[in-house]
Structures are given as C-alpha cells and as structure tokens.
Design an enzyme around this catalytic site. Structure first.
Site, short mmCIF file in Angstrom:
data_model
loop_
_atom_site.label_atom_id
_atom_site.label_comp_id
_atom_site.label_asym_id
_atom_site.label_seq_id
_atom_site.Cartn_x
_atom_site.Cartn_y
_atom_site.Cartn_z
N HIS A 171 0.82 -1.21 0.00
CA HIS A 171 0.00 0.00 0.00
C HIS A 171 0.85 1.27 0.00
O HIS A 171 0.33 2.38 0.00
CB HIS A 171 -0.92 -0.04 1.23
CG HIS A 171 -2.10 0.87 1.15
ND1 HIS A 171 -2.38 1.81 2.11
CD2 HIS A 171 -3.07 0.99 0.22
CE1 HIS A 171 -3.47 2.46 1.80
NE2 HIS A 171 -3.92 1.99 0.65
N ASP A 178 16.19 11.60 -8.32
CA ASP A 178 17.64 11.81 -8.16
C ASP A 178 18.11 11.59 -6.72
O ASP A 178 19.15 12.12 -6.33
CB ASP A 178 18.06 13.20 -8.64
CG ASP A 178 18.03 13.32 -10.16
OD1 ASP A 178 18.03 12.26 -10.82
OD2 ASP A 178 17.98 14.45 -10.67
#
Length: 519
Positions: A171, A178
């Site tokens: 869930h 980056d």
C-alpha cells in the site's frame, strides 16, 4: 442441493483454469544512486537550506492539483534516477500522463524504476509492459497473482495459491527523484487523487521532502525493489513479441493526456506550485528531524495472519502513546478494534488527553463496509469523550476549503496524526486492521511544531463548514450530527446523513461475510 454442487463444480473448474505464474527467475539487483550532488535537484535542495537547521526539509502538498504538478516537475527535472512506488495506477488521464513523464525521463537517459502492487495492476498491464519496452525503464509487479483478468476481488479469490498470501498488498506510495527530493503520503496515481474525476475526488495530503529523510526513503524503496516479491513485469504479463509495437501502442494511449493547468495560484497554505519554485531555484521548506517507519516487504510474504502491528502503524502507536495533551487523527478508514484501538483511546481519555478524529461520513466514504466497522464503535467513542467529525460532501463542496470539487463527491483519503501540536505523522497507513497487520505501509513522523500547527490550523479553522460534528443528544445515547445549513445557520439531525434502506440492507448482508479483522 444439485444447484449448489453445480456451483461448486463450476468454481473448481474456474480455479483449475487459472493457471500459475512462471518462475520469477533472476532480477537484477540495483540501488539508489548515492552520489547525487551534481544534479540540478540536489543543488536546489542544498541551496534552499539555510545554515544551522535540522537535516531534512518538508513542504505540505494539500491540494491534488499541486501534488500532481510536483510529481511532473520532479520527473521533468530528474537527471539520474526516478524511483516510483504505487499501490494503484489508474487507466485514466492522470495515470497516462504520469507514465508518459516516466517514459520521457527514460528517453533522456534517466534510470526509471517503477514498482506497482498487483491488486489493480492488470488494468494497466499493457501500459506497464509498454513502458518497460523502453531503454532505461524497468517495471516490477509486487506480489503478483496468476489470474490477470476480471475484477480485483475476483482475481484474489480465484488465483491459485494461498488466499492470505495474495491478500497481502503493498500500500506504500513514494516518488523519489535523483535521490534528492521525495514525495510521499496518501495519494495513488489516478484522476480522483488530483481533482480530475467528474464523479468523486479525494481530500488527501502528500509531503515533499529533501535532505536526510530522502536517503532513508530511498533505502526503503531499494528493499522493496530487490525483494523476491517484486517480479519483472515481463515475467508476469509476458514479454512483448515486438518491442517497437509495444512502444507505439504505449505512445498512442498516453499521448492525449493533459498534464496540468499552466497557471495555478498559491495553495491555501500559501505555497506556489513546486514547478514554479524549482523554476526559481528555491524551495519553501520547513526544516526538522524525522523518522521513517516503513514495513519490510517480507510482511507480505507470510501466508499466516499475525495479529501484531508492524513498523508503519507502530510509528503512530508510539507517537500516540507519548502524547501529553492532544492527538488529532485524520483517517478515511478508522476501525478501532477491541484489542488495540479502543483500549488505546480509553487509556488516553483516562489520562485527560484530548482525542479529535476526522473521518468520512457514510455519504462521503468510498468503502461503506469499512465505514460500518467504524460506526459500530462510534457510540462508545463518543461516550468516552472522543471528538468526532465526519466529512459532509454537501458542505465540503460549498465551502471549497479543501479544493474546488465542482459537482463531484468530496471523499477523505488523507492519513495524518498530529500529536501535542509538535509531531506530525503522514503516510499511507489507515487506522484499521488491514494496515496494521495485512498490507505493507509507509509512514514518516516529523518533529515540527511549525508543520503541525500549519495543518492543525487549516483543519480546526474550518468551524464545521465542511464537516459534521457528532455528539450525543443530551441525556441519551442518540447520536446527533451537527452541521451548517445552506444559509450558514447551525442545524442538527439524528438520522445518519447519506443512509437509506437499500444501503443498510447491503451492509447487513456484507457483514455476514466480512469480519472486523478483514476490514
């Protein structure tokens, strides 16, 4: 009896026809890039951070439009990697648009890793396989089921293997660019999470983060990505016979999707869109310490249901246990079962701790069966002094305090806890047994009076403009829903808003099949 035997035989034949998954095989192990300092996003994160502040930065994303803009902005500025984890990706405009942004990033040379839970994944199997047909893009499916057709519950029941194992879902929601900036919270990737659905839209909350907490979140993503439960999409749905055709089909499907309005004003918290902030090279962040509470992926590997909360929900329980004066809970699906939830509430009230709960009303919930589990404990919570507020669709549309819903139904989906006005918990975990012991979840506890006050002020200043306030009618055990009418005048009713005989009958029938433990 003959009919029952025929029905059993038919189901058995269906199950036997469902087949099984091929062997998972070997999947390449990979990790987040540690050397992120040379990317544009890392430089903006660092330049936005004043000296002498705590190690992590946070910005609340309260409106769906802003949350979508933030994801698109990070995807377009990523230079090395995008790591995305989602329970659900819709076959709709938002889903198509975000998948296209991931594809575009991969074509720029960005390494894209997309991990999707399997419960709803067959709805977008072709899109996921299409994305994976591009260089630099990898897609994995978490805890896949053999059956690839039909409604999710149908697949769950008929997929060969352990029901309890297939019922364990990932869930978590996470978007990392980056390894420098991350978005997490309650939102999946579908129109209704970003104010794009004409029928119903969610009131939700995400957080944009920078600093140390991003490294901790990335480490958690790596554990899931490299888990034996995460299967390369090609092993689940099959490898396209023609990769070029798969890419052309992907492009045909995602090309028409709109991204977002070109101009958006500041949100109710005073923030400009993240895309605009990144364009200026400066983020409006609040700095604090934080603790990441991420369930291990192995939680979903057991075929036995262990009735003990794991790390993500334990983060909330620990914060709750340390409260000195007040806890504000925001949960769309709140089921305080008898062994943990209700005793915790009773003890807090005995210690004179104020408990405030915001949740869905019967008229706003998208899960009436779960709401019935909450409603079964509503009277007891009011008796011990818990303050209950339920979202009123009519009032929320009228007030526009949580967004412009137009004619759509406003539904609460945010998962938040605020403790003593000092600590804020945000994540994917609901306050129900499924999050505690069934699904894997992610939550982050942020030690920030500034953020806690910002969010508390936004909710408490509503003054019932968007919610019902519940109370016991004086001298009785009759629940009363207080609200503001269309003229702004106080009004009240003892008839539960949104209820009707047909819904009551359906809930009664479903209660014969679903126990509180299943919610």
């Amino acid at each position: 009896m003959a009919f029952v035997r025929l029905l059993i035989l038919a189901v058995a034949m269906l199950v036997s026809a469902c087949g099984s998954l091929p062997p998972r095989g070997e999947a390449p192990v990979s990790h987040a890039f540690a050397d992120k300092g040379d990317t544009t996003l890392a430089r903006i994160a660092e330049s936005s951070r004043p000296g002498g502040v705590p190690p992590s930065g946070f910005q609340l994303l309260a409106l769906g439009e802003f949350a979508f803009d933030a994801r698109v902005a990070l995807a377009r500025r990523a230079e090395r990697s995008l790591d995305v984890q989602s329970y659900y990706i819709g076959r709709d405009e938002a889903g198509h648009a975000l998948l296209r942004e991931l594809r575009d990033a991969a074509q720029r040379g960005v390494r894209v890793r997309l991990l999707v839970d399997d419960f709803h994944a067959p709805d977008v199997d072709d899109l996921l396989a299409g994305l994976a047909a591009y260089p630099n893009a990898e897609v994995r499916i978490f805890n896949p089921m053999p059956l690839r057709r039909g409604a999710a519950l149908f697949r769950l029941v008929l997929s060969r293997g352990e029901f309890q194992l297939h019922n364990r879902r990932m869930h978590n929601k996470l978007f990392v660019a980056d390894n420098a900036m991350a978005i997490y919270g309650g939102r999946n990737v579908a129109d209704e999470y970003f104010m794009r659905n004409p029928a119903a839209n969610f009131i939700d909350l995400d957080v944009l983060s920078t600093g140390q907490v991003v490294a901790d979140l990335s480490a958690g993503f790596d554990r899931y990505w490299n888990s034996e439960l995460s299967w390369p999409v090609q092993r689940v749905v099959g490898r396209p016979s023609d990769a070029r055709q798969a890419r052309l089909q992907f492009e045909r499907l995602v090309a028409p999707a709109r991204v977002a309005p070109s101009e958006m004003p500041a949100d109710p918290l005073g923030h400009q869109p993240v895309g605009s902030q990144l364009q200026r090279g400066q983020l409006a962040m609040t700095y604090a310490t934080a603790q990441v509470h991420a369930d291990l992926p192995e939680k979903a590997a057991s075929s036995q249901l262990i009735m003990e909360p794991t790390d993500a929900v334990n983060g909330l329980l620990t914060a709750f246990a340390g409260a000195r004066g007040e806890v504000v809970l925001v949960s769309p699906y709140f089921v305080p079962e008898e062994t943990v939830g209700l005793p915790m509430l009773r003890k807090a009230r005995e210690n004179r701790i104020r408990i405030v709960l915001f949740t869905n009303s019967l008229g706003s919930t998208d899960e009436p069966v779960v709401h019935a589990g909450y409603a079964a404990h509503r009277l007891e919570m009011l008796r011990i002094g818990v303050e209950l507020y339920e979202v009123s669709p009519t009032q929320a549309r009228r007030s526009r305090r949580f967004g412009d819903f137009g004619r759509s139904i406003p539904r609460l989906h945010a998962k938040v806890a605020i403790v003593d006005g000092e600590r804020l918990l945000v994540g994917s975990a609901n306050l129900d047994p499924r999050s505690a012991v069934g699904n894997t979840e992610l939550s982050v506890v942020i030690d920030s009076p500034a953020l806690a006050g910002e969010l508390t002020g936004r909710m408490m200043s509503d003054r019932f403009a968007s919610v019902y306030k519940l109370r016991l009618h004086p001298g009785t055990d009759t629940i009363e829903w207080q609200y503001l009418d269309e003229h702004g005048h106080p009004a009240a009713t003892t008839v539960e808003p949104g209820n009707g005989w047909w819904l009551s009958l359906k809930l009664w029938l479903q209660s014969l099949l679903v126990t509180e433990r299943d919610l």
